[in-house]
Design a protein around this motif. Structure first.
Motif, PDB file in Angstrom:
ATOM      1  N   MET A   1      52.588  15.286  -7.994  1.00 37.04           N
ATOM      2  CA  MET A   1      53.633  15.711  -7.291  1.00 37.04           C
ATOM      3  C   MET A   1      54.769  15.074  -7.993  1.00 37.04           C
ATOM      4  O   MET A   1      55.117  13.982  -8.294  1.00 37.04           O
ATOM      5  CB  MET A   1      53.670  15.203  -5.698  1.00 37.04           C
ATOM      6  CG  MET A   1      52.416  15.908  -5.030  1.00 37.04           C
ATOM      7  SD  MET A   1      52.731  17.553  -4.426  1.00 37.04           S
ATOM      8  CE  MET A   1      53.637  17.255  -2.967  1.00 37.04           C
ATOM      9  N   ALA A   2      55.940  15.934  -7.781  1.00 39.91           N
ATOM     10  CA  ALA A   2      57.241  15.521  -8.265  1.00 39.91           C
ATOM     11  C   ALA A   2      58.517  15.873  -7.395  1.00 39.91           C
ATOM     12  O   ALA A   2      58.389  16.702  -6.580  1.00 39.91           O
ATOM     13  CB  ALA A   2      57.401  16.142  -9.498  1.00 39.91           C
ATOM     14  N   ILE A   3      59.631  15.361  -7.716  1.00 43.76           N
ATOM     15  CA  ILE A   3      60.928  15.623  -7.164  1.00 43.76           C
ATOM     16  C   ILE A   3      61.770  16.621  -7.984  1.00 43.76           C
ATOM     17  O   ILE A   3      61.672  15.797  -9.068  1.00 43.76           O
ATOM     18  CB  ILE A   3      61.774  14.362  -6.357  1.00 43.76           C
ATOM     19  CG1 ILE A   3      60.893  13.519  -5.452  1.00 43.76           C
ATOM     20  CG2 ILE A   3      62.934  14.668  -5.890  1.00 43.76           C
ATOM     21  CD1 ILE A   3      61.288  12.378  -5.170  1.00 43.76           C
ATOM     22  N   ALA A   4      62.204  17.546  -7.808  1.00 42.19           N
ATOM     23  CA  ALA A   4      63.112  18.169  -8.811  1.00 42.19           C
ATOM     24  C   ALA A   4      64.572  17.736  -8.461  1.00 42.19           C
ATOM     25  O   ALA A   4      64.713  17.879  -7.268  1.00 42.19           O
ATOM     26  CB  ALA A   4      62.671  19.692  -8.621  1.00 42.19           C
TER      27      ALA A   4
ATOM     28  N   ASP B   1      68.048  29.417 -10.422  1.00 38.90           N
ATOM     29  CA  ASP B   1      67.143  30.142 -10.867  1.00 38.90           C
ATOM     30  C   ASP B   1      65.963  29.271 -11.637  1.00 38.90           C
ATOM     31  O   ASP B   1      64.928  29.268 -11.051  1.00 38.90           O
ATOM     32  CB  ASP B   1      67.315  31.208 -12.002  1.00 38.90           C
ATOM     33  CG  ASP B   1      68.171  32.415 -11.271  1.00 38.90           C
ATOM     34  OD1 ASP B   1      68.260  32.562 -10.007  1.00 38.90           O
ATOM     35  OD2 ASP B   1      68.735  33.141 -12.147  1.00 38.90           O
ATOM     36  N   ALA B   2      66.625  28.141 -12.059  1.00 43.54           N
ATOM     37  CA  ALA B   2      65.597  27.201 -12.739  1.00 43.54           C
ATOM     38  C   ALA B   2      64.979  26.406 -11.876  1.00 43.54           C
ATOM     39  O   ALA B   2      63.492  26.072 -11.883  1.00 43.54           O
ATOM     40  CB  ALA B   2      66.410  26.382 -13.936  1.00 43.54           C
ATOM     41  N   LEU B   3      65.663  25.867 -10.909  1.00 42.62           N
ATOM     42  CA  LEU B   3      65.319  24.881  -9.962  1.00 42.62           C
ATOM     43  C   LEU B   3      64.161  25.731  -8.868  1.00 42.62           C
ATOM     44  O   LEU B   3      63.104  25.225  -8.593  1.00 42.62           O
ATOM     45  CB  LEU B   3      66.320  24.160  -8.866  1.00 42.62           C
ATOM     46  CG  LEU B   3      66.887  22.936  -9.485  1.00 42.62           C
ATOM     47  CD1 LEU B   3      68.240  22.579  -8.881  1.00 42.62           C
ATOM     48  CD2 LEU B   3      66.030  21.868  -9.807  1.00 42.62           C
TER      49      LEU B   3
ATOM     50  N   PRO C   1      61.445  21.541   0.919  1.00 41.81           N
ATOM     51  CA  PRO C   1      62.610  21.110   1.418  1.00 41.81           C
ATOM     52  C   PRO C   1      63.513  20.790   0.443  1.00 41.81           C
ATOM     53  O   PRO C   1      63.527  20.656  -0.805  1.00 41.81           O
ATOM     54  CB  PRO C   1      62.100  19.981   1.917  1.00 41.81           C
ATOM     55  CG  PRO C   1      60.680  19.984   2.388  1.00 41.81           C
ATOM     56  CD  PRO C   1      60.109  21.033   1.267  1.00 41.81           C
ATOM     57  N   VAL C   2      64.837  20.885   0.758  1.00 43.24           N
ATOM     58  CA  VAL C   2      65.844  20.460  -0.050  1.00 43.24           C
ATOM     59  C   VAL C   2      66.781  19.423   0.500  1.00 43.24           C
ATOM     60  O   VAL C   2      67.226  19.642   1.610  1.00 43.24           O
ATOM     61  CB  VAL C   2      67.013  21.846  -0.233  1.00 43.24           C
ATOM     62  CG1 VAL C   2      67.974  21.635  -1.370  1.00 43.24           C
ATOM     63  CG2 VAL C   2      66.084  23.048  -0.795  1.00 43.24           C
ATOM     64  N   VAL C   3      67.137  18.447  -0.418  1.00 42.40           N
ATOM     65  CA  VAL C   3      67.989  17.409   0.116  1.00 42.40           C
ATOM     66  C   VAL C   3      69.012  17.689  -0.663  1.00 42.40           C
ATOM     67  O   VAL C   3      69.389  17.679  -1.733  1.00 42.40           O
ATOM     68  CB  VAL C   3      67.362  16.014  -0.460  1.00 42.40           C
ATOM     69  CG1 VAL C   3      68.562  14.742   0.080  1.00 42.40           C
ATOM     70  CG2 VAL C   3      66.221  15.758   0.389  1.00 42.40           C
TER      71      VAL C   3
ATOM     72  N   ILE D   1      63.498  19.327  -3.658  1.00 38.57           N
ATOM     73  CA  ILE D   1      64.426  19.500  -4.450  1.00 38.57           C
ATOM     74  C   ILE D   1      65.759  18.741  -3.934  1.00 38.57           C
ATOM     75  O   ILE D   1      66.015  18.530  -2.907  1.00 38.57           O
ATOM     76  CB  ILE D   1      64.914  21.130  -4.552  1.00 38.57           C
ATOM     77  CG1 ILE D   1      63.845  21.846  -5.087  1.00 38.57           C
ATOM     78  CG2 ILE D   1      66.254  20.990  -5.536  1.00 38.57           C
ATOM     79  CD1 ILE D   1      64.069  23.202  -5.137  1.00 38.57           C
ATOM     80  N   VAL D   2      66.449  17.808  -4.944  1.00 34.74           N
ATOM     81  CA  VAL D   2      67.738  17.192  -4.586  1.00 34.74           C
ATOM     82  C   VAL D   2      68.731  17.985  -5.514  1.00 34.74           C
ATOM     83  O   VAL D   2      68.546  18.305  -6.451  1.00 34.74           O
ATOM     84  CB  VAL D   2      67.537  15.835  -5.042  1.00 34.74           C
ATOM     85  CG1 VAL D   2      68.829  14.955  -4.777  1.00 34.74           C
ATOM     86  CG2 VAL D   2      66.400  15.265  -4.272  1.00 34.74           C
TER      87      VAL D   2
END
Length: 121
Positions: free
Chosen positions: A1-4, A68-70, A111-113, A82-83
């Motif tokens: 898992m990762a954070i984008a 688009d990329a995110l 979710p988005v931060v 995503i941040v």
């Protein structure tokens, strides 16, 4: 898992990267930084290498907007969230959100931060 995270060399990009790194440390995750400007790639690589968290830096495809990329990254891999960084706006500007930020907030499958840069940054 990762954070984008969407990274630019602007204060809001630095705030987003800082938040992503902090959350990655807390959650024992990696960070995937998506960078829209080739001129910011080395800065993103250096900051992430300095952080010590597992990471990857991806340039946006040619002429592909950051949103688009995110969104593509979140849809095709195991991104926990995503941040993004938000710019400070005037009272009138607060009625409207930037188109990239709005699109990510509304269309993300996770979710988005959203973070703002400190006023002194």
């Amino acid at each position: 898992m990762a954070i984008a995270v969407g990274f630019t060399s602007k204060p809001e990009g630095h705030a987003a990267l800082h938040t992503a790194v902090s959350e990655a440390r807390l959650r024992d995750l990696s960070v995937v930084a998506v960078v829209p400007d080739d001129g910011d790639l080395e800065q993103a690589r250096a900051l992430l290498a300095e952080s010590g968290v597992p990471h990857e830096v991806r340039p946006c495809q040619e002429l592909q907007p950051l949103a688009d990329a995110l969104l593509e990254l979140a849809e095709t891999s195991t991104v926990e969230f995503i941040v993004i960084g938000l710019r400070r706006r005037t009272p009138v500007g607060k009625l409207l959100l930037g188109s990239n930020a709005q699109r990510i907030l509304l269309d993300a499958p996770c979710p988005v931060v959203a973070v703002k840069a400190r006023p002194d940054a």
